[in-house]
Design a protein around this motif. Sequence first.
Motif, mmCIF file in Angstrom:
data_model
loop_
_atom_site.group_PDB
_atom_site.id
_atom_site.type_symbol
_atom_site.label_atom_id
_atom_site.label_comp_id
_atom_site.label_asym_id
_atom_site.label_seq_id
_atom_site.Cartn_x
_atom_site.Cartn_y
_atom_site.Cartn_z
ATOM 1 N N GLU A 79 49.386 54.157 38.782
ATOM 2 C CA GLU A 79 49.317 54.444 37.354
ATOM 3 C C GLU A 79 49.966 53.334 36.536
ATOM 4 O O GLU A 79 49.494 52.987 35.450
ATOM 5 N N ARG B 201 37.230 40.437 43.796
ATOM 6 C CA ARG B 201 36.454 41.440 44.538
ATOM 7 C C ARG B 201 36.444 41.184 46.036
ATOM 8 O O ARG B 201 35.778 41.911 46.771
ATOM 9 N N SER C 240 45.329 37.677 31.262
ATOM 10 C CA SER C 240 44.390 38.161 30.258
ATOM 11 C C SER C 240 45.006 39.185 29.307
ATOM 12 O O SER C 240 44.508 39.401 28.227
ATOM 13 N N ARG C 241 46.066 39.846 29.726
ATOM 14 C CA ARG C 241 46.641 40.871 28.851
ATOM 15 C C ARG C 241 48.137 40.716 28.768
ATOM 16 O O ARG C 241 48.765 40.183 29.671
ATOM 17 N N PRO D 269 45.432 55.179 30.542
ATOM 18 C CA PRO D 269 46.219 54.511 29.509
ATOM 19 C C PRO D 269 45.413 54.340 28.220
ATOM 20 O O PRO D 269 44.185 54.394 28.247
ATOM 21 N N ARG E 6 40.483 49.649 30.183
ATOM 22 C CA ARG E 6 39.377 48.707 30.026
ATOM 23 C C ARG E 6 38.064 49.457 30.168
ATOM 24 O O ARG E 6 37.609 49.720 31.255
ATOM 25 N N GLN F 149 34.556 31.863 35.952
ATOM 26 C CA GLN F 149 34.126 33.210 36.366
ATOM 27 C C GLN F 149 34.580 33.530 37.785
ATOM 28 O O GLN F 149 34.645 34.689 38.162
ATOM 29 N N GLU G 52 47.567 50.576 36.359
ATOM 30 C CA GLU G 52 46.501 50.902 35.418
ATOM 31 C C GLU G 52 46.992 50.735 33.984
ATOM 32 O O GLU G 52 46.261 50.260 33.114
ATOM 33 N N ALA G 53 48.246 51.112 33.751
ATOM 34 C CA ALA G 53 48.779 50.990 32.397
ATOM 35 C C ALA G 53 48.900 49.530 31.984
ATOM 36 O O ALA G 53 48.655 49.179 30.832
ATOM 37 N N PHE H 261 37.157 36.170 38.712
ATOM 38 C CA PHE H 261 36.748 37.584 38.760
ATOM 39 C C PHE H 261 35.993 37.888 40.055
ATOM 40 O O PHE H 261 36.008 39.006 40.529
ATOM 41 N N GLY I 148 44.874 47.971 32.769
ATOM 42 C CA GLY I 148 43.720 48.675 32.228
ATOM 43 C C GLY I 148 42.755 49.166 33.281
ATOM 44 O O GLY I 148 41.721 49.715 32.963
ATOM 45 N N ASN I 149 43.081 48.950 34.536
ATOM 46 C CA ASN I 149 42.201 49.425 35.591
ATOM 47 C C ASN I 149 43.031 49.704 36.846
ATOM 48 O O ASN I 149 44.019 49.040 37.084
ATOM 49 N N PHE J 213 28.420 30.937 40.316
ATOM 50 C CA PHE J 213 29.387 31.223 39.256
ATOM 51 C C PHE J 213 30.083 29.964 38.759
ATOM 52 O O PHE J 213 30.367 29.064 39.530
ATOM 53 N N GLN K 233 40.678 47.016 40.326
ATOM 54 C CA GLN K 233 40.360 45.614 40.041
ATOM 55 C C GLN K 233 41.092 45.195 38.782
ATOM 56 O O GLN K 233 40.683 45.520 37.688
ATOM 57 N N TYR K 234 42.172 44.449 38.970
ATOM 58 C CA TYR K 234 43.046 44.211 37.823
ATOM 59 C C TYR K 234 42.495 43.165 36.871
ATOM 60 O O TYR K 234 42.702 43.254 35.676
ATOM 61 N N ASP K 235 41.807 42.143 37.409
ATOM 62 C CA ASP K 235 41.288 41.056 36.566
ATOM 63 C C ASP K 235 42.355 40.538 35.612
ATOM 64 O O ASP K 235 42.113 40.334 34.426
ATOM 65 N N ILE L 175 43.728 34.937 34.865
ATOM 66 C CA ILE L 175 42.520 34.163 34.625
ATOM 67 C C ILE L 175 42.923 32.698 34.641
ATOM 68 O O ILE L 175 44.113 32.400 34.594
#
Lengths: 159, 362
Positions: free
Chosen positions: B138, B64, B159-160, A28, A32, B57, B141-142, B60, B145-146, B53, B149-151, B154
């Motif tokens: 996909e 994992r 976060s997005r 994309p 990141r 934090q 990921e779109a 995150f 961004g990953n 941590f 591990q989506y993260d 938060i």
Amino acid sequence: MKTFFKALGNLVKKPVTTKYPFEPTFKPDDYRGLIGFEESLCIWCRRCEAVCPPGAIVFSQDMEGKQTYHYNRAVCIYCGECVRACPKEGALFQTAEPAPCALKEENINNAWNKLYPEAIESRELYAAEKKRKAAEKAAADKAAAAAKKESEDNSGATA
Amino acid sequence: MGKQYEIPVGAQHIALLEPLHFKFTTENEKIINTDANVYYVHRGIELACCSKFKFRQVSFVVGRVCGLCSISHTTAYSQVAEKLLKIEIPRRAKYLRMLIIELDRIHSHLLCLSHVAENSGFEALFMKTMQYREFSMELLEAVCGNRIQYDFSIVGGVSRDLKPQVADSIISRLKTFMPQLDELMDIYKHNWTLSLKNKGVGAITKQQAMELNLVGPFARAAGLAVDVRNETEDLLPWKEVGFEMVTETAGDVYSRNMIRLRELYVSIRIVNNIINGLPEGDLITETKAFPEGEATVRLEAPRGELFYYAKGNKTQVLERLKIKAPTFSNVAGMVKGFEGNEYGSAPAIIASYDPCLSCTAR
Ligand code: SF4
Ligand code: SF4
């Protein structure tokens, strides 16, 4: 029977997989990726270092107080927390570029494990030095003030 | 009584997806007793979360714990931390969290289905399912961004943001996935060879499911209507976006497949509803508070109820964090499910449990 014909049809179909690494895979636009740093905009607040979960950012400091930014792409998890925490727009930014593989020559993790405590120590040294200088200055000021007072007292006594 | 043999399977074995160990006692190829050991991948995450941590934090770090349901862990932790901070997150953030949880469920269920097919000896179906699963990876990921591990969640929100063109692509790709899902449903339901390995195999009754406290698709396949999405409304408004309970009755591998496939339809509907009704607003609630007190949170991960407990003492570092993963609740049922089955069916049964051992051992 249906399955049989389907299987025959599959023989002439294109593969569904991509020929990576000869073809690019899906990525994309806002992937990141690596964290970028713009030194001219940074105000050296070290907030990015404080929030980073794995500790992929660290600042070292020389004796003049100048800080240097260090970043390890192999430790970074590309979470973007540092970018969110940065008070100065543009000083830190996340690119869409995946991290390149680390080569053996780079010695990326061992060098980092050495650098990290050294960076922290350099800051402590600077802070101690600053404290020492401040204490010296305070002592000198105090001595000067005392001398001044004394001379004033003396002048008062003679008057 | 025939001669009894003990057959160890694991901790590393070609039919196992995860490092777990079973010791089967068999008699004439029938399993009469099973021992399980699940703690092979203990990493001390709970302790790390309470010592190394800071609480912001930790979301995150817990991501994992597991690669498959990373978003469930981060969301559950974020929710428990928000309870400790006593903040309410924006509605848009809640919707986006649900969106990712459901997309994650789609890929996780398809993964499990493909492994059941593989372990039942149906390699081609495994590949087909995996091929169809790719779209969900996909999409994730779109959005995040990953790929893994989506993260995404938060503490305080997400976060997005969801971009309009990404939302459009989710809708259109779900549309293309629909006929593929129908096709998979048809194969898993009607394929005769697969039914030999799946129907009536590894069965658990509703009574047993209740006694052994099973959760997730495992329990729902036995007819036990347990789903956290049905029970809690305060943290994520599941009913608003069209959640519906799915249950089967037989409790065997076949009905576990059916549960997962039918849940995919529900998930797709939820994703569509979320995108069509996405509320406007902020993504995150900012606060300068520190976590204080104790709180628990339950969340329906793809494998069942995920439970988080946290205790804060008004400092940056939590005093205690406890994670109970769905597979941990299911271990007793897993052992029971083998009883009386052929040893040759064990791989398919294991895959149908959808065990996630790195969640369990943390
Ligand atoms: S992206 Fe995350 S891990 Fe990487 S430097 Fe920034 S805060 Fe640290
Ligand atoms: S948070 Fe931003 S301004 Fe502060 S030190 Fe880091 S890069 Fe510089």
